[in-house]
Motif scaffolding. Structure first.
Motif, PDB file in Angstrom:
ATOM      1  N   GLN A 120       0.812  -1.207   0.000  1.00  0.00           N
ATOM      2  CA  GLN A 120       0.000   0.000   0.000  1.00  0.00           C
ATOM      3  C   GLN A 120       0.849   1.263   0.000  1.00  0.00           C
ATOM      4  OE1 GLN A 120      -2.660  -0.411   3.325  1.00  0.00           O
ATOM      5  NE2 GLN A 120      -4.026  -1.814   2.258  1.00  0.00           N
ATOM      6  N   ASN A 121       2.138   1.105   0.279  1.00  0.00           N
ATOM      7  CA  ASN A 121       3.042   2.257   0.288  1.00  0.00           C
ATOM      8  C   ASN A 121       4.109   2.140  -0.797  1.00  0.00           C
ATOM      9  OD1 ASN A 121       2.533   4.052   2.924  1.00  0.00           O
ATOM     10  ND2 ASN A 121       2.073   1.914   3.394  1.00  0.00           N
ATOM     11  N   GLY A 122       3.855   1.280  -1.793  1.00  0.00           N
ATOM     12  CA  GLY A 122       4.738   1.178  -2.945  1.00  0.00           C
ATOM     13  C   GLY A 122       6.044   0.467  -2.691  1.00  0.00           C
ATOM     14  N   VAL A 123       6.144  -0.223  -1.556  1.00  0.00           N
ATOM     15  CA  VAL A 123       7.369  -0.952  -1.226  1.00  0.00           C
ATOM     16  C   VAL A 123       7.226  -2.402  -1.675  1.00  0.00           C
ATOM     17  CG1 VAL A 123       8.879  -1.746   0.635  1.00  0.00           C
ATOM     18  CG2 VAL A 123       7.826   0.519   0.758  1.00  0.00           C
ATOM     19  N   VAL A 133      13.270  -4.670  -7.984  1.00  0.00           N
ATOM     20  CA  VAL A 133      12.841  -3.328  -8.388  1.00  0.00           C
ATOM     21  C   VAL A 133      11.604  -2.914  -7.595  1.00  0.00           C
ATOM     22  CG1 VAL A 133      13.778  -3.607 -10.702  1.00  0.00           C
ATOM     23  CG2 VAL A 133      11.394  -4.255 -10.251  1.00  0.00           C
ATOM     24  N   ASP A 134      11.310  -1.619  -7.632  1.00  0.00           N
ATOM     25  CA  ASP A 134      10.096  -1.126  -6.985  1.00  0.00           C
ATOM     26  C   ASP A 134       8.864  -1.732  -7.657  1.00  0.00           C
ATOM     27  OD1 ASP A 134      11.663   0.414  -5.351  1.00  0.00           O
ATOM     28  OD2 ASP A 134      11.451   2.240  -6.579  1.00  0.00           O
ATOM     29  N   LEU A 135       7.773  -1.789  -6.934  1.00  0.00           N
ATOM     30  CA  LEU A 135       6.555  -2.380  -7.492  1.00  0.00           C
ATOM     31  C   LEU A 135       6.119  -1.675  -8.776  1.00  0.00           C
ATOM     32  CD1 LEU A 135       4.254  -3.144  -4.408  1.00  0.00           C
ATOM     33  CD2 LEU A 135       5.542  -4.737  -5.831  1.00  0.00           C
ATOM     34  N   ALA A 136       6.287  -0.369  -8.821  1.00  0.00           N
ATOM     35  CA  ALA A 136       5.860   0.391 -10.001  1.00  0.00           C
ATOM     36  C   ALA A 136       6.616  -0.012 -11.261  1.00  0.00           C
ATOM     37  CB  ALA A 136       6.032   1.882  -9.749  1.00  0.00           C
ATOM     38  N   ALA A 150       5.946 -16.463   4.410  1.00  0.00           N
ATOM     39  CA  ALA A 150       6.183 -15.141   3.835  1.00  0.00           C
ATOM     40  C   ALA A 150       5.896 -15.150   2.339  1.00  0.00           C
ATOM     41  CB  ALA A 150       7.616 -14.696   4.108  1.00  0.00           C
ATOM     42  N   VAL A 151       6.339 -16.193   1.658  1.00  0.00           N
ATOM     43  CA  VAL A 151       6.110 -16.315   0.217  1.00  0.00           C
ATOM     44  C   VAL A 151       4.618 -16.469  -0.073  1.00  0.00           C
ATOM     45  CG1 VAL A 151       6.545 -17.718  -1.833  1.00  0.00           C
ATOM     46  CG2 VAL A 151       8.395 -17.297  -0.201  1.00  0.00           C
ATOM     47  N   SER A 152       3.939 -17.289   0.707  1.00  0.00           N
ATOM     48  CA  SER A 152       2.534 -17.594   0.430  1.00  0.00           C
ATOM     49  C   SER A 152       1.602 -16.418   0.729  1.00  0.00           C
ATOM     50  CB  SER A 152       2.091 -18.810   1.256  1.00  0.00           C
ATOM     51  OG  SER A 152       2.117 -18.521   2.636  1.00  0.00           O
ATOM     52  N   CYS A 153       1.978 -15.548   1.663  1.00  0.00           N
ATOM     53  CA  CYS A 153       1.073 -14.453   2.021  1.00  0.00           C
ATOM     54  C   CYS A 153       1.201 -13.249   1.093  1.00  0.00           C
ATOM     55  CB  CYS A 153       1.294 -14.028   3.471  1.00  0.00           C
ATOM     56  SG  CYS A 153       2.779 -13.028   3.755  1.00  0.00           S
ATOM     57  N   ASP A 154       2.163 -13.275   0.171  1.00  0.00           N
ATOM     58  CA  ASP A 154       2.368 -12.147  -0.745  1.00  0.00           C
ATOM     59  C   ASP A 154       1.633 -12.389  -2.051  1.00  0.00           C
ATOM     60  OD1 ASP A 154       3.465  -9.850  -2.010  1.00  0.00           O
ATOM     61  OD2 ASP A 154       4.974 -11.140  -2.932  1.00  0.00           O
ATOM     62  N   ASP A 155       0.734 -11.475  -2.409  1.00  0.00           N
ATOM     63  CA  ASP A 155      -0.025 -11.642  -3.659  1.00  0.00           C
ATOM     64  C   ASP A 155       0.462 -10.724  -4.776  1.00  0.00           C
ATOM     65  OD1 ASP A 155      -0.894  -9.191  -2.795  1.00  0.00           O
ATOM     66  OD2 ASP A 155      -3.012  -9.715  -2.632  1.00  0.00           O
ATOM     67  N   THR A 156       1.557  -9.988  -4.547  1.00  0.00           N
ATOM     68  CA  THR A 156       2.034  -9.052  -5.568  1.00  0.00           C
ATOM     69  C   THR A 156       2.956  -9.708  -6.594  1.00  0.00           C
ATOM     70  OG1 THR A 156       4.009  -8.388  -4.314  1.00  0.00           O
ATOM     71  CG2 THR A 156       1.959  -7.189  -3.861  1.00  0.00           C
ATOM     72  N   GLY A 157       3.445 -10.904  -6.296  1.00  0.00           N
ATOM     73  CA  GLY A 157       4.378 -11.568  -7.206  1.00  0.00           C
ATOM     74  C   GLY A 157       5.821 -11.173  -6.970  1.00  0.00           C
ATOM     75  N   SER A 158       6.098 -10.514  -5.846  1.00  0.00           N
ATOM     76  CA  SER A 158       7.468 -10.054  -5.601  1.00  0.00           C
ATOM     77  C   SER A 158       8.441 -11.196  -5.328  1.00  0.00           C
ATOM     78  CB  SER A 158       7.499  -9.065  -4.427  1.00  0.00           C
ATOM     79  OG  SER A 158       7.057  -9.659  -3.231  1.00  0.00           O
ATOM     80  N   TYR A 159       7.911 -12.383  -5.067  1.00  0.00           N
ATOM     81  CA  TYR A 159       8.779 -13.554  -4.895  1.00  0.00           C
ATOM     82  C   TYR A 159       8.818 -14.413  -6.163  1.00  0.00           C
ATOM     83  CZ  TYR A 159       9.398 -12.972   0.152  1.00  0.00           C
ATOM     84  OH  TYR A 159       9.762 -12.512   1.391  1.00  0.00           O
ATOM     85  N   MET A 160       8.190 -13.943  -7.225  1.00  0.00           N
ATOM     86  CA  MET A 160       8.131 -14.712  -8.464  1.00  0.00           C
ATOM     87  C   MET A 160       9.228 -14.276  -9.424  1.00  0.00           C
ATOM     88  SD  MET A 160       3.958 -14.730  -8.894  1.00  0.00           S
ATOM     89  CE  MET A 160       3.989 -15.808 -10.323  1.00  0.00           C
ATOM     90  N   TRP A 193      13.076 -14.576  -8.546  1.00  0.00           N
ATOM     91  CA  TRP A 193      13.114 -14.893  -7.118  1.00  0.00           C
ATOM     92  C   TRP A 193      12.242 -16.102  -6.790  1.00  0.00           C
ATOM     93  CZ3 TRP A 193      17.032 -12.499  -5.418  1.00  0.00           C
ATOM     94  CH2 TRP A 193      17.296 -11.169  -5.753  1.00  0.00           C
ATOM     95  N   SER A 194      11.895 -16.894  -7.761  1.00  0.00           N
ATOM     96  CA  SER A 194      10.934 -17.974  -7.527  1.00  0.00           C
ATOM     97  C   SER A 194      11.497 -19.121  -6.710  1.00  0.00           C
ATOM     98  CB  SER A 194      10.443 -18.533  -8.872  1.00  0.00           C
ATOM     99  OG  SER A 194      11.523 -19.156  -9.572  1.00  0.00           O
ATOM    100  N   GLY A 195      12.798 -19.229  -6.604  1.00  0.00           N
ATOM    101  CA  GLY A 195      13.385 -20.331  -5.860  1.00  0.00           C
ATOM    102  C   GLY A 195      13.350 -21.640  -6.615  1.00  0.00           C
ATOM    103  N   SER A 196      13.184 -21.569  -7.930  1.00  0.00           N
ATOM    104  CA  SER A 196      13.079 -22.790  -8.731  1.00  0.00           C
ATOM    105  C   SER A 196      14.372 -23.580  -8.759  1.00  0.00           C
ATOM    106  CB  SER A 196      12.651 -22.433 -10.162  1.00  0.00           C
ATOM    107  OG  SER A 196      13.550 -21.500 -10.739  1.00  0.00           O
TER     108      SER A 196
END
Length: 433
Positions: free
Chosen positions: A122-125, A192-195, A387-397, A400-403
């Motif tokens: 919500q704060n662009g982080v 990178v930033d979400l934007a 932590a990975v499962s609770c994020d819906d923005t894709g910032s761990y994808m 950073w997917s851990g494949s």
């Protein structure tokens, strides 16, 4: 025969790592059965002191949990995060570190991770930044907590070397804090930033990201919630003071007796004054998880000490020379075994007595102790996975997917945090001792 025994030891440890959880303890039982009944090795000493300390601390935490104390601490932490959103990358790891220090378990951090990711996006982080720093900080904090299972297992050993609790804390607490701070700094610059993140933008178009607040109406806490936290912290403070000022007070009690007596007494006080129902204590998730850790330590640590103890005299001289030339090898051993067993407590109970028997002195053990926090190597540990499962923005994808097992945001900050903390630990140990 020696090679057969050590090959068998490592095979059991690897099998234990594959089983995970309570299966680690069961694998230790398998190892004991073969070692004693087939190889004819006499059973080594059980880690009873460590088990009794862990049992009493987890019981007190379970009582506080039932009284609503854990919910109260999490509520305070959530208010701090929501009230200071601009400082999420600083506050998230700081709160996670603090919660772990006082509770002795990193699982308390899981309760604030949803709030962390919500405030961040919500704060662009990029949510993976504060989520990662919070998780790694909580994992490192275990090695700095005065009441964690790992610290208890370590101090039982170094206490017999004449090390005071104050001296031990003066090394492990700043070293852990420094490592967590470095890890948090590194994680704040990952991604990178979400934007500017194409994965986030695509998920936004697909309606997969919720930008509305999920803050729920706060339910009233049990009337004894705040008091239970106060009583528990008073108990922790009493333990620390009794150990810090042992000579000034003039008592001869060991850390095991002080911790066990205090935790059981504090549990009774919480029962008397915090409206705790006895039948609810055994239903606490902390109580259940604690029993698992006891079985893990009993099984795998007893087995390892049984096999290693009979060869200590023959390898002590060589190991002493090797560790004298390369003291960092002890930290590497702590790191690798913790990454394998996913448990700081089990690693400490397993390796610290071995290190002491091989001639490692207390300053070396304390300086390297932070390295038992290597459970972030893979992202399948409960706090990391949550932590990975609770994020819906894709910032761990994406990258950073851990494949490839370790290409995830937890790995680099965690490793660099420990790389910084270990030399700092040696510096502190040289000053303190």
């Amino acid at each position: 025969m020696v090679w057969l025994h050590f090959i068998f030891l490592f095979a059991i440890i690897i099998y234990a790592a594959k089983l995970g959880g309570i299966g680690v303890g069961m694998a230790g039982g398998l190892g004991m059965a073969v070692a004693v009944f087939i190889f004819g090795i006499p059973p080594g000493p059980m880690p009873l002191d460590v088990i009794l300390i862990i049992m009493s601390v987890l019981f007190a935490c379970s009582v506080m949990h039932v009284a609503g104390g854990m919910d109260y601490m999490i509520r305070v932490a959530s208010h701090i995060l929501r009230s200071n959103p601009k400082y999420i990358n600083i506050l998230a790891p700081a709160i996670a570190f603090t919660l772990t220090i006082f509770s002795g378990t990193g699982f308390t951090t899981m309760a604030i991770l949803n709030v962390v990711q919500e405030v961040a996006k919500q704060n662009g982080v990029r949510p993976s930044q504060p989520l990662t720093s919070a998780v790694v900080a909580s994992q490192i904090a275990i090695s700095a907590s005065p009441i964690s299972a790992a610290t208890a297992a370590m101090y039982v050993v170094v206490e017999k070397m004449g090390v005071s609790f104050g001296d031990a804390l003066m090394v492990i607490l700043p070293a852990g804090l420094f490592g967590a701070a470095v890890a948090s700094l590194i994680s704040a610059f990952q991604g990178v930033d979400l934007a500017k993140d194409p994965i986030f933008q695509q998920r936004m178009k697909e309606g997969l990201v919720s930008m509305t607040s999920k803050e729920e109406l706060e339910k009233p806490l049990p009337k004894g919630a705040k008091l239970s936290v106060g009583l528990f912290l008073v108990g922790v403070l009493f333990i620390v003071l009794m150990l810090l000022f042992k000579q000034e007070i003039g008592h001869t009690l060991g850390s095991r007796d002080i911790i066990v007596i205090t935790m059981l007494f504090i549990s009774m006080l919480m029962y008397w004054f915090c409206d705790v129902k006895l039948t609810k204590i055994k239903e606490s998730t902390i109580f259940h998880g604690g029993y698992e850790s006891l079985i893990v330590i009993l099984g795998i640590c007893w087995f390892a000490s049984t096999v290693i103890e009979i060869y200590v005299p023959s390898i002590k001289e060589q190991a002493t020379v090797l560790l004298g030339q390369y003291p960092g090898l002890l930290a590497l051993a702590f790191f690798c075994v913790s990454a394998l067993l996913f448990s700081q407590g089990a690693t400490s109970a397993l390796l610290v007595p071995v290190a002491a028997s091989l001639g490692c002195d207390a300053p070396m053990i304390l300086a390297c102790f932070v390295a038992v926090s290597g459970i972030f190597v893979t992202n399948v540990y409960p706090t990391s996975a949550f932590a990975v499962s609770c994020d819906d923005t894709g910032s761990y994808m994406g990258k950073w997917s851990g494949s490839f097992v370790i290409n995830h945001p937890f790995f680099l900050p965690g490793c660099l945090g420990l790389v910084a903390a270990i030399p700092f630990g040696f510096l502190l140990a040289s000053i303190v001792f």
